[in-house]
Design a protein around this motif. Structure first.
Motif, short mmCIF file in Angstrom:
data_model
loop_
_atom_site.label_atom_id
_atom_site.label_comp_id
_atom_site.label_asym_id
_atom_site.label_seq_id
_atom_site.Cartn_x
_atom_site.Cartn_y
_atom_site.Cartn_z
N ARG A 1 0.83 -1.20 0.00
CA ARG A 1 0.00 0.00 0.00
C ARG A 1 0.87 1.25 0.00
NH1 ARG A 1 -3.21 -2.32 3.86
NH2 ARG A 1 -2.19 -1.07 5.47
N ASP A 2 1.91 1.25 0.84
CA ASP A 2 2.82 2.40 0.90
C ASP A 2 3.52 2.62 -0.43
OD1 ASP A 2 2.09 2.74 3.53
OD2 ASP A 2 3.93 1.88 4.36
N LEU A 3 3.97 1.54 -1.08
CA LEU A 3 4.62 1.68 -2.38
C LEU A 3 3.64 2.19 -3.43
CD1 LEU A 3 6.84 -1.52 -2.48
CD2 LEU A 3 7.60 0.84 -2.16
N SER A 4 2.42 1.73 -3.36
CA SER A 4 1.39 2.19 -4.29
C SER A 4 1.13 3.67 -4.10
CB SER A 4 0.11 1.39 -4.07
OG SER A 4 -0.93 1.90 -4.85
N PHE A 5 1.07 4.12 -2.85
CA PHE A 5 0.86 5.54 -2.57
C PHE A 5 2.04 6.36 -3.08
CE2 PHE A 5 1.61 9.24 0.17
CZ PHE A 5 0.48 9.96 -0.14
N ARG A 6 3.26 5.88 -2.86
CA ARG A 6 4.45 6.61 -3.30
C ARG A 6 4.46 6.74 -4.82
NH1 ARG A 6 9.66 4.68 -0.11
NH2 ARG A 6 10.43 6.63 -0.92
N TYR A 7 4.09 5.65 -5.52
CA TYR A 7 4.02 5.69 -6.99
C TYR A 7 2.97 6.70 -7.43
CZ TYR A 7 3.20 4.24 -11.79
OH TYR A 7 3.04 4.22 -13.14
N TRP A 8 1.78 6.67 -6.80
CA TRP A 8 0.71 7.60 -7.14
C TRP A 8 1.17 9.03 -6.90
CZ3 TRP A 8 -1.64 11.15 -3.95
CH2 TRP A 8 -2.73 11.82 -4.50
N LEU A 9 1.82 9.28 -5.76
CA LEU A 9 2.28 10.63 -5.43
C LEU A 9 3.31 11.12 -6.44
CD1 LEU A 9 2.16 13.02 -3.51
CD2 LEU A 9 3.91 11.88 -2.12
N GLN A 10 4.23 10.25 -6.83
CA GLN A 10 5.25 10.63 -7.81
C GLN A 10 4.60 11.02 -9.14
OE1 GLN A 10 8.48 7.88 -8.06
NE2 GLN A 10 9.31 8.76 -9.91
N LYS A 11 3.60 10.26 -9.56
CA LYS A 11 2.90 10.57 -10.81
C LYS A 11 2.07 11.85 -10.69
CE LYS A 11 4.30 7.20 -13.34
NZ LYS A 11 5.18 7.47 -14.48
N LYS A 12 1.49 12.08 -9.52
CA LYS A 12 0.69 13.29 -9.31
C LYS A 12 1.58 14.52 -9.31
CE LYS A 12 -3.20 15.29 -8.16
NZ LYS A 12 -4.21 15.58 -9.15
N VAL A 13 2.74 14.45 -8.65
CA VAL A 13 3.69 15.56 -8.66
C VAL A 13 4.13 15.85 -10.09
CG1 VAL A 13 6.04 16.24 -7.99
CG2 VAL A 13 4.49 15.28 -6.29
N ALA A 14 4.44 14.80 -10.84
CA ALA A 14 4.88 14.95 -12.23
C ALA A 14 3.80 15.66 -13.05
CB ALA A 14 5.19 13.58 -12.83
N HIS A 15 2.57 15.23 -12.88
CA HIS A 15 1.46 15.84 -13.63
C HIS A 15 1.33 17.32 -13.30
CE1 HIS A 15 -2.45 16.33 -15.50
NE2 HIS A 15 -2.88 16.87 -14.36
N GLU A 16 1.38 17.66 -12.02
CA GLU A 16 1.22 19.06 -11.62
C GLU A 16 2.38 19.92 -12.10
OE1 GLU A 16 -1.48 20.44 -10.59
OE2 GLU A 16 -2.48 18.50 -10.45
N LEU A 17 3.59 19.37 -12.14
CA LEU A 17 4.73 20.13 -12.67
C LEU A 17 4.53 20.44 -14.15
CD1 LEU A 17 7.80 18.45 -10.92
CD2 LEU A 17 6.71 20.65 -10.38
N LYS A 18 4.02 19.46 -14.87
CA LYS A 18 3.78 19.67 -16.30
C LYS A 18 2.66 20.69 -16.54
CE LYS A 18 3.15 17.10 -20.57
NZ LYS A 18 3.07 15.75 -21.16
N VAL A 19 1.59 20.55 -15.78
CA VAL A 19 0.47 21.49 -15.90
C VAL A 19 0.93 22.90 -15.53
CG1 VAL A 19 -1.77 22.13 -14.89
CG2 VAL A 19 -1.33 19.77 -15.54
N GLY A 20 1.71 23.02 -14.46
CA GLY A 20 2.21 24.33 -14.04
C GLY A 20 3.07 24.98 -15.10
N ARG A 21 3.93 24.18 -15.74
CA ARG A 21 4.79 24.72 -16.81
C ARG A 21 3.93 25.24 -17.96
NH1 ARG A 21 6.34 22.62 -21.42
NH2 ARG A 21 5.90 20.47 -20.84
N LYS A 22 2.93 24.47 -18.33
CA LYS A 22 2.08 24.88 -19.44
C LYS A 22 1.24 26.11 -19.08
CE LYS A 22 1.97 20.54 -21.88
NZ LYS A 22 1.17 19.60 -22.64
N GLU A 23 0.77 26.17 -17.83
CA GLU A 23 0.01 27.35 -17.39
C GLU A 23 0.89 28.60 -17.39
OE1 GLU A 23 -1.54 26.31 -13.55
OE2 GLU A 23 -3.20 25.16 -14.40
N ALA A 24 2.18 28.42 -17.13
CA ALA A 24 3.12 29.55 -17.13
C ALA A 24 3.63 29.87 -18.54
CB ALA A 24 4.30 29.24 -16.21
N HIS A 25 3.17 29.10 -19.53
CA HIS A 25 3.56 29.28 -20.94
C HIS A 25 5.08 29.21 -21.11
CE1 HIS A 25 -0.58 30.32 -21.75
NE2 HIS A 25 -0.53 31.21 -20.78
N LEU A 26 5.66 28.18 -20.51
CA LEU A 26 7.11 27.97 -20.60
C LEU A 26 7.40 26.64 -21.29
CD1 LEU A 26 8.08 28.98 -16.95
CD2 LEU A 26 8.47 30.33 -19.01
#
Length: 100
Positions: free
Chosen positions: A18-43
């Protein structure tokens, strides 16, 4: 001398998975938000890399979830995208259990 050593899987294997599954989910969520943030900043990834003094391939790996940035780099991403760290955490939408 240890006499009660068990070589089999621990009783907490489900918890570890369960902990490994959460860590994987969190890593993917952080990745997604970084990409969205970059696109929102038009960079572009190159512009982000130049601003943070890292290589473009690192930005790509962070956004793909292949590697997780450390805390200081996460703070740098937040600053670049105009977020507070609290706003970034809210974007992740992590729910916690209350323990009293």
């Amino acid at each position: 001398m240890v006499t009660n050593f068990n070589w089999g899987p621990s009783g907490d294997l489900k918890k570890v998975l369960r902990d490994l599954s959460f860590r994987y989910w969190l890593q993917k969520k952080v990745a997604h938000e970084l990409k969205v943030g970059r696109k929102e900043a038009h960079l572009t990834q190159v512009q982000v890399a130049d601003a943070l003094n890292i290589c473009q391939s690192a930005v790509s790996k962070y956004e793909a979830g292949k590697v997780s940035p450390d805390l200081t780099l996460l703070l740098s991403f937040c600053y670049l995208y105009g977020w507070t760290f609290e706003e970034f955490l809210l974007r992740l939408n992590i729910r916690t259990k209350r323990r009293f």
